[in-house]
Enzyme design. Structure first.
Site, PDB file in Angstrom:
ATOM      1  CB  CYS A  63      -2.003   1.340   6.012  1.00  0.00           C
ATOM      2  SG  CYS A  63      -1.315   0.634   4.495  1.00  0.00           S
ATOM      3  CD  GLU A 117      -2.562   4.250   2.646  1.00  0.00           C
ATOM      4  OE1 GLU A 117      -2.044   3.454   1.833  1.00  0.00           O
ATOM      5  OE2 GLU A 117      -3.793   4.435   2.718  1.00  0.00           O
ATOM      6  CB  CYS A 167      -0.883   0.041   1.237  1.00  0.00           C
ATOM      7  SG  CYS A 167      -2.157  -1.213   1.283  1.00  0.00           S
TER       8      CYS A 167
HETATM    9  N1  THU Z   1      -4.330   0.376  -1.253  1.00  0.00           N
HETATM   10  C1  THU Z   1      -3.463   1.279  -0.733  1.00  0.00           C
HETATM   11  O1  THU Z   1      -2.451   1.625  -1.360  1.00  0.00           O
HETATM   12  N2  THU Z   1      -3.727   1.780   0.488  1.00  0.00           N
HETATM   13  C2  THU Z   1      -4.796   1.437   1.254  1.00  0.00           C
HETATM   14  O2  THU Z   1      -4.872   1.831   2.404  1.00  0.00           O
HETATM   15  C3  THU Z   1      -5.868   0.625   0.675  1.00  0.00           C
HETATM   16  C4  THU Z   1      -5.525  -0.087  -0.571  1.00  0.00           C
HETATM   17  C5  THU Z   1      -4.051  -0.198  -2.562  1.00  0.00           C
HETATM   18  C6  THU Z   1      -3.697  -1.658  -2.540  1.00  0.00           C
HETATM   19  C7  THU Z   1      -4.092  -2.089  -3.919  1.00  0.00           C
HETATM   20  O3  THU Z   1      -3.029  -1.815  -4.797  1.00  0.00           O
HETATM   21  C8  THU Z   1      -5.250  -1.178  -4.288  1.00  0.00           C
HETATM   22  O4  THU Z   1      -5.189  -0.090  -3.384  1.00  0.00           O
HETATM   23  C9  THU Z   1      -6.623  -1.852  -4.190  1.00  0.00           C
HETATM   24  O5  THU Z   1      -6.800  -2.421  -2.963  1.00  0.00           O
END
Ligand code: THU
Length: 146
Positions: A94, A60, A58
Site C-alpha cells: 500500500c 488503503e 487492503c
Molecule cells: N490490511 C489492510 O487492509 N491494510 C494494511 O495496510 C495492512 C493489512 C488488511 C489485509 C487483511 O485483510 C488484514 O488487514 C490482515 O492482514
C-alpha cells in the site's frame, strides 16, 4: 497540504464508517482507510478478504482505487483506522501504491481500541527512497495523465 490544515476528524469518521463494512472473516482484522484528494473529496474503503487469502485487498489500496475511479489523481492525505494496542501503518504494498499519487502526504493512524493514542506520520517516513513513476523514462509523475 500539511497535516495541520487537514480536517482529520472528517477523514477518520469516513475511515471508521468504511471499517464497519470490512470483509475480514479470515483475519478478523478490520481496516478502514479514507483518502483525501486534492479537490477536497474523500474516498473511503475497507479491506476485502478472500478464501484464497492472497487475493485480499487492503483498505488503503481500495480507497486509492475509488479516488482514481472518480477521476482524481492527486492524493493529499490518508487516514487509516484499525483496532489493537497500537495504530497500524499501511503495509509495504500500500505504501508503494500511495507513492504513485503523491510525493509525500501526511498519514494519520488511529486505533479504535480505548486508550490508544492516534499518531500522524508521513509517506516519506514510511517509504523513504520510493520507486517513483518518474524513474521510468517518458512518464509524468506523480499520477500524471499520459
Ligand atoms: N490490511 C489492510 O487492509 N491494510 C494494511 O495496510 C495492512 C493489512 C488488511 C489485509 C487483511 O485483510 C488484514 O488487514 C490482515 O492482514
Amino acid at each position: 497540504m500539511n497535516a495541520s490544515s487537514i480536517d482529520w476528524n472528517l477523514l477518520v469518521q469516513a475511515a471508521r464508517d468504511a471499517r464497519n463494512n470490512a470483509y475480514a472473516p479470515y483475519s478478523s482484522f478490520s481496516v478502514g482507510a479514507a483518502v483525501l484528494g486534492a479537490s477536497g473529496r474523500i474516498y473511503a474503503a475497507c479491506n476485502v478478504e478472500n478464501a484464497s487469502y492472497g487475493l485480499t485487498i487492503c483498505a488503503e489500496r481500495a480507497a486509492i482505487c475509488a479516488m482514481i475511479a472518480d477521476g482524481e489523481r492527486n492524493l493529499a492525505a490518508i487516514a487509516v483506522v484499525t483496532e489493537g494496542p497500537e495504530p497500524s501503518p499501511p503495509c509495504g504494498m500500500c505504501r508503494q501504491v500511495l507513492a504513485e499519487f503523491a510525493e509525500d502526504v501526511p498519514v494519520h493512524l488511529v486505533s479504535v481500541t480505548p486508550g490508544v493514542m492516534a499518531r500522524t506520520t508521513s509517506l516519506s517516513k514510511l517509504l523513504p527512497e520510493a520507486f517513483r513513476p518518474a524513474m521510468l523514462p517518458g512518464t509524468i509523475a506523480p499520477g500524471g495523465r499520459p
